[in-house]
Design an enzyme around this catalytic site. Structure first.
Site, short mmCIF file in Angstrom:
data_model
loop_
_atom_site.label_atom_id
_atom_site.label_comp_id
_atom_site.label_asym_id
_atom_site.label_seq_id
_atom_site.Cartn_x
_atom_site.Cartn_y
_atom_site.Cartn_z
N PHE A 182 3.29 1.31 8.81
CA PHE A 182 3.54 0.31 9.85
C PHE A 182 2.23 -0.07 10.51
O PHE A 182 1.22 0.63 10.38
CB PHE A 182 4.47 0.88 10.93
N ASP A 225 -4.77 -2.20 -1.23
CA ASP A 225 -3.39 -1.73 -1.13
C ASP A 225 -3.10 -0.59 -2.11
O ASP A 225 -2.87 0.55 -1.73
CB ASP A 225 -2.42 -2.88 -1.41
N GLY A 282 -24.21 0.32 -13.18
CA GLY A 282 -24.62 1.67 -13.58
C GLY A 282 -26.01 1.63 -14.18
O GLY A 282 -26.75 0.66 -14.01
N GLY A 283 -26.38 2.67 -14.89
CA GLY A 283 -27.71 2.75 -15.47
C GLY A 283 -27.83 2.04 -16.82
O GLY A 283 -28.91 1.99 -17.40
N SER A 342 0.82 -1.22 0.00
CA SER A 342 0.00 0.00 0.00
C SER A 342 0.85 1.27 0.00
O SER A 342 0.68 2.16 -0.84
CB SER A 342 -0.94 -0.01 1.21
N GLU A 367 -4.40 -6.61 2.14
CA GLU A 367 -5.31 -6.36 1.02
C GLU A 367 -6.73 -6.94 1.19
O GLU A 367 -7.72 -6.22 1.19
CB GLU A 367 -4.68 -6.93 -0.26
N1 CAO Z 1 14.70 -0.58 12.01
C1 CAO Z 1 14.25 -1.21 13.12
N2 CAO Z 1 13.00 -1.63 13.28
C2 CAO Z 1 12.15 -1.43 12.27
C3 CAO Z 1 12.54 -0.79 11.07
C4 CAO Z 1 13.89 -0.37 10.97
N3 CAO Z 1 14.37 0.25 9.88
N4 CAO Z 1 11.49 -0.73 10.22
C5 CAO Z 1 10.46 -1.32 10.86
N5 CAO Z 1 10.84 -1.73 12.09
C6 CAO Z 1 10.03 -2.39 13.11
C7 CAO Z 1 8.85 -1.57 13.53
O1 CAO Z 1 9.26 -0.57 14.42
C8 CAO Z 1 7.96 -2.63 14.17
O2 CAO Z 1 8.43 -2.86 15.49
P1 CAO Z 1 7.44 -2.95 16.77
O3 CAO Z 1 6.41 -3.96 16.45
O4 CAO Z 1 8.38 -3.37 17.86
O5 CAO Z 1 6.87 -1.61 17.00
C9 CAO Z 1 8.32 -3.87 13.37
O6 CAO Z 1 9.44 -3.54 12.57
C10 CAO Z 1 7.27 -4.44 12.47
O7 CAO Z 1 6.48 -3.48 11.82
P2 CAO Z 1 5.00 -3.85 11.39
O8 CAO Z 1 4.23 -4.26 12.61
O9 CAO Z 1 4.44 -2.75 10.61
O10 CAO Z 1 5.23 -5.11 10.43
P3 CAO Z 1 4.44 -6.50 10.36
O11 CAO Z 1 5.17 -7.29 9.32
O12 CAO Z 1 4.27 -7.16 11.66
O13 CAO Z 1 2.98 -6.11 9.82
C11 CAO Z 1 1.42 -5.12 8.26
C12 CAO Z 1 2.77 -5.83 8.46
C13 CAO Z 1 1.33 -4.74 6.79
C14 CAO Z 1 0.29 -6.09 8.60
C15 CAO Z 1 1.35 -3.87 9.15
O14 CAO Z 1 2.47 -3.07 8.90
C16 CAO Z 1 0.09 -3.03 8.94
O15 CAO Z 1 -1.00 -3.39 9.39
N6 CAO Z 1 0.24 -1.87 8.27
C17 CAO Z 1 -0.83 -0.93 8.06
C18 CAO Z 1 -1.78 -1.41 7.01
C19 CAO Z 1 -1.11 -1.68 5.69
O16 CAO Z 1 -0.43 -0.88 5.11
N7 CAO Z 1 -1.38 -2.88 5.18
C20 CAO Z 1 -1.04 -3.17 3.80
C21 CAO Z 1 0.09 -4.04 3.68
S1 CAO Z 1 0.20 -4.54 2.00
O17 CAO Z 1 -0.86 -5.80 1.88
#
Ligand code: CAO
Length: 415
Positions: A97, A168, A247-248, A18, A139
């Site tokens: 994030f 996304d 649509g229409g 996204s 997504e």
């Molecule tokens: N250095 C150190 N840590 C980092 C970093 C960096 N450069 N970049 C990211 N991190 C850390 C974050 O701080 C986070 O740590 P904490 O959980 O301790 O706070 C961790 O990495 C994980 O980040 P996240 O929770 O965003 O990643 P995830 O893989 O667990 O989840 C997702 C992924 C997409 C489900 C989640 O980010 C989300 O819900 N995002 C918002 C919605 C979104 O955009 N979804 C679309 C994704 S595309 O289908």
């Protein structure tokens, strides 16, 4: 040639799909997009769905063109300082994030404003404030929660998600508009602001016509352009409408010559009212043009199933391209069901830069979708995605770090 967003610097904290689609668009419009990735690992999509071992996946390369990549450990105190320097230097921070992650890193809105009051902080989240605000979202979760899945598919089957990444990429588009709008407001206000695009909201925005239909259904109990009319039943909620047009002007997907073996030998056919007489002529049912049961759009509504069956008898005698050619001569709206293979090979899409061939130092040549938005004064040149950390030294030098400082930060694991 100058670009629309020349001079705009983006701190790109996005990952997966996204957020990256949003910052890729901004990069195509000329912004300097600095993608901050986790040292040693990077955006998780670099390694997802790989087709070549140890090479950045197409998933990553196709979402991160025209960006620079720096690796910073944002949980390392010295890494945090580098990030602070970047925040002071950039115009926009974009992140997607999980909820609260940026705050947990120590970069609350208040802290970012202290560092740079002109900074625009743009976020994609799954949901806006409410019961689900803390949820992680991908997504298809957004497609389901935004109303797309319940209204997609056939009446006698389960909800269906669509291949178009409306959760996304759709939300990325919404966010990009929010960012350029905030940049414009900043030219008057001098201040940054927060921009939020929730995926549920983005999907719902794209499903606007279905909320329209919900209210029509509530009022009248029936929607005459839906395939459920006149024989099926309507319940309390907008039903799945198969391939009806929404649509229409009623439409449906019809078989074309070769459908028995080619899964995409189909055409979308719209029975647009102003060209009804021409449709009757083309399919050899001239009498329908004057028959009171068929001559008006409202008379046709309870007979759509039979009408499309009759039109299909004609389309099945033509390939989808032959049908297209004939129907377009009479201004009858229609569209061939194009496979991804056909789209990839379509010369006109190559000519406009909508499909682009890009060279990558590790994977070689591959196809991507270029910028779908064309600006006459800001042409897009699609450049390959960066390797992990490819621009760390370059960006650090721009921030004023000396080679010795860069090497010390590297030893400390901050970059
Ligand atoms: N250095 C150190 N840590 C980092 C970093 C960096 N450069 N970049 C990211 N991190 C850390 C974050 O701080 C986070 O740590 P904490 O959980 O301790 O706070 C961790 O990495 C994980 O980040 P996240 O929770 O965003 O990643 P995830 O893989 O667990 O989840 C997702 C992924 C997409 C489900 C989640 O980010 C989300 O819900 N995002 C918002 C919605 C979104 O955009 N979804 C679309 C994704 S595309 O289908």
């Amino acid at each position: 040639m100058a670009k629309a967003l020349d001079g705009v610097r983006i701190l790109d904290f996005t990952h997966v799909q996204s957020g990256p689609t949003c910052t890729q668009l901004l990069a195509w419009f000329g912004a300097d997009v600095i993608k901050v990735e986790r040292a040693g690992a990077g955006d998780i999509t670099r390694e997802q769905l790989r087709d070549i071992p140890d090479v950045d996946s197409l998933y990553f390369t196709m979402l991160n063109h025209n960006k620079r990549s720096v690796t910073i450990d944002t949980k390392n105190p010295e890494g945090k300082q580098v990030l602070e320097a970047l925040i002071q230097k950039c115009d926009v921070l974009v992140e997607n994030f999980a909820p609260g992650a940026l705050d947990r890193m120590g970069f609350t809105w208040e802290r970012i404003q202290e560092l740079n009051p002109r900074m625009i902080v743009a976020s994609v989240k799954g949901f806006g404030p409410g019961p689900y605000e803390d949820c992680k979202v991908y997504e298809n979760v957004a497609q389901c929660a935004g109303g797309a899945a319940s209204t997609t598919g056939f009446d006698d089957g389960p909800p269906v998600v669509t291949g178009a990444q409306i959760g996304d990429s759709g939300t990325g588009l919404h966010l990009a508009l929010g960012i350029v709008t905030a940049l414009y407001q900043r030219t008057h206000s001098g201040r940054g602001q927060r921009v939020l695009a929730a995926m549920q909201d983005g999907v719902l925005n794209l499903c606007r016509v279905k909320l329209r239909d919900q209210q029509r259904l509530d009022r009248t109990g029936v929607m005459k352009e839906y395939p459920q009319y006149p024989n099926g039943k309507f319940g309390e909620a907008v039903p799945r409408s198969g391939n009806a047009s929404g649509g229409g002007q009623p439409g449906w997907i019809l078989k074309c010559k070769g459908w028995e073996t080619d899964p995409n030998a189909y055409i979308y056919f719209i029975t647009q009212a102003p060209v009804w007489a021409k449709i009757c002529n083309v399919i050899g049912k001239e009498e329908w043009a004057t028959d009171p049961d068929y001559a008006t759009a409202s008379a046709r509504l309870p007979r759509l199933k039979d009408i499309f069956a009759e039109i299909e008898r004609w389309t099945m005698t033509k390939t989808k391209f032959e049908a297209m050619q004939i129907l377009n001569k009479y201004d009858i709206p229609c569209g061939p069901i194009l496979s991804m293979k056909e789209i990839a090979e379509e010369p006109s899409l190559r000519k406009t830069g909508t499909i682009v061939e890009v060279d990558h130092p590790m994977r070689g040549k591959y196809l991507t979708v270029g910028n779908p938005i064309k600006l006459s004064d800001s042409p897009t040149e699609v450049k390959r995605s960066p390797l992990l950390g490819e621009h760390t030294d370059e960006v650090m030098a721009e921030l004023g770090y000396s080679p010795e400082q860069i090497s010390a930060l590297r030893t400390a694991g901050a970059i």
